[in-house]
Structure formats: structure tokens, C-alpha cells
Design a protein around this motif. Structure first.
Motif, PDB file in Angstrom:
ATOM      1  N   MET A   1      35.526  42.431  49.841  1.00  0.00           N
ATOM      2  CA  MET A   1      35.906  43.005  48.909  1.00  0.00           C
ATOM      3  C   MET A   1      36.349  41.955  47.065  1.00  0.00           C
ATOM      4  O   MET A   1      36.127  43.148  46.194  1.00  0.00           O
ATOM      5  CB  MET A   1      37.283  43.204  49.435  1.00  0.00           C
ATOM      6  N   ALA A   2      35.770  41.237  47.253  1.00  0.00           N
ATOM      7  CA  ALA A   2      35.912  39.884  46.063  1.00  0.00           C
ATOM      8  C   ALA A   2      35.067  40.074  45.217  1.00  0.00           C
ATOM      9  O   ALA A   2      34.949  40.373  44.151  1.00  0.00           O
ATOM     10  CB  ALA A   2      36.394  38.826  46.108  1.00  0.00           C
ATOM     11  N   MET A   3      33.900  40.760  45.828  1.00  0.00           N
ATOM     12  CA  MET A   3      32.323  40.676  45.353  1.00  0.00           C
ATOM     13  C   MET A   3      32.023  41.636  44.885  1.00  0.00           C
ATOM     14  O   MET A   3      31.504  42.049  43.533  1.00  0.00           O
ATOM     15  CB  MET A   3      31.720  40.228  46.522  1.00  0.00           C
ATOM     16  N   ALA A   4      32.783  42.926  44.798  1.00  0.00           N
ATOM     17  CA  ALA A   4      32.526  44.009  44.863  1.00  0.00           C
ATOM     18  C   ALA A   4      33.295  44.051  43.931  1.00  0.00           C
ATOM     19  O   ALA A   4      33.064  44.763  42.741  1.00  0.00           O
ATOM     20  CB  ALA A   4      32.796  45.267  45.680  1.00  0.00           C
ATOM     21  N   THR A   5      34.703  43.750  43.643  1.00  0.00           N
ATOM     22  CA  THR A   5      35.529  43.960  42.311  1.00  0.00           C
ATOM     23  C   THR A   5      34.785  42.935  41.348  1.00  0.00           C
ATOM     24  O   THR A   5      35.019  43.372  40.229  1.00  0.00           O
ATOM     25  CB  THR A   5      36.692  43.166  42.688  1.00  0.00           C
ATOM     26  N   THR A   6      34.312  41.825  41.307  1.00  0.00           N
ATOM     27  CA  THR A   6      33.792  41.245  40.774  1.00  0.00           C
ATOM     28  C   THR A   6      32.614  41.921  39.945  1.00  0.00           C
ATOM     29  O   THR A   6      32.158  41.552  38.614  1.00  0.00           O
ATOM     30  CB  THR A   6      33.197  39.825  40.863  1.00  0.00           C
ATOM     31  N   ALA A   7      31.701  42.792  40.801  1.00  0.00           N
ATOM     32  CA  ALA A   7      30.764  43.598  40.353  1.00  0.00           C
ATOM     33  C   ALA A   7      31.061  44.898  39.423  1.00  0.00           C
ATOM     34  O   ALA A   7      30.721  44.607  38.406  1.00  0.00           O
ATOM     35  CB  ALA A   7      29.832  44.025  41.293  1.00  0.00           C
TER      36      ALA A   7
END
Length: 100
Positions: free
Chosen positions: A1-7
Motif C-alpha cells: 500500500m505504501a508503494m502505491a501511495t509513493t507512486a
């Protein structure tokens, strides 16, 4: 989830830094941008130096030369012009009797 937010935040940041469609730089043709090599001139300005001609003038002259060469070769090997023999005898005014 953190990866999607960062993207998503990275994409948003890139969109904000991208130039808007209102700001567009003017573009020119590549050949007009910088002059490299000798200046090209039309055929009629320097007819004795084909290396200085504009590219399209050189193409026109080359195609015309090839056309003349091919047509001349065709006429040479096809026998040139064929003359028609006139087999009908010509009427002369001396052979017809004159009525007085």
C-alpha cells in the motif's frame, strides 16, 4: 500500500512540474536550425558546380539526365524513326490530257 501511495505522489509531482499545454516552444525545421557546410544555392545561380546545388535541384537534373539517357538508348537500339515508303505513284500534271 505504501508503494502505491509513493507512486501516486511521484506521478502527481511530475505532472505539476511538466510544462502546461499553453507554454509551447516554437519549433523549426531541422535544416533551418543550423547551417552546416557550404551554403546550398539554386541550380541557375551556379550551374557548373553540382556539389553546391540544393538537393532537390540535383535530383531534378539527375532524373532528367537518366530520362534522356534511357530514351536515347531506346531510340538507338529500337532502330530510331522508321520512314514509311509511299507506294502510291504520284500523279503529274504532264500525263493528264489538257482539254481546251
Amino acid at each position: 500500500m505504501a508503494m502505491a501511495t509513493t507512486a501516486r505522489s511521484a506521478a502527481r509531482l511530475l505532472r505539476m512540474k511538466a510544462p502546461s499545454s499553453v507554454q509551447r516552444s516554437s519549433r523549426t525545421f531541422a535544416s533551418d536550425a543550423h547551417e552546416h557546410g557550404p551554403k546550398r544555392v539554386p541550380l541557375w545561380e551556379d550551374p557548373m558546380h553540382p556539389g553546391r546545388w540544393k538537393e532537390e535541384h540535383f535530383v531534378f537534373v539527375s532524373l532528367a539526365g537518366w530520362g534522356v539517357l534511357i530514351y536515347g538508348g531506346y531510340k538507338l537500339f529500337a532502330g530510331g524513326s522508321k520512314e514509311k515508303n509511299d507506294t502510291a505513284p504520284a500523279k503529274s500534271s504532264a500525263s493528264t490530257p489538257a482539254h481546251h
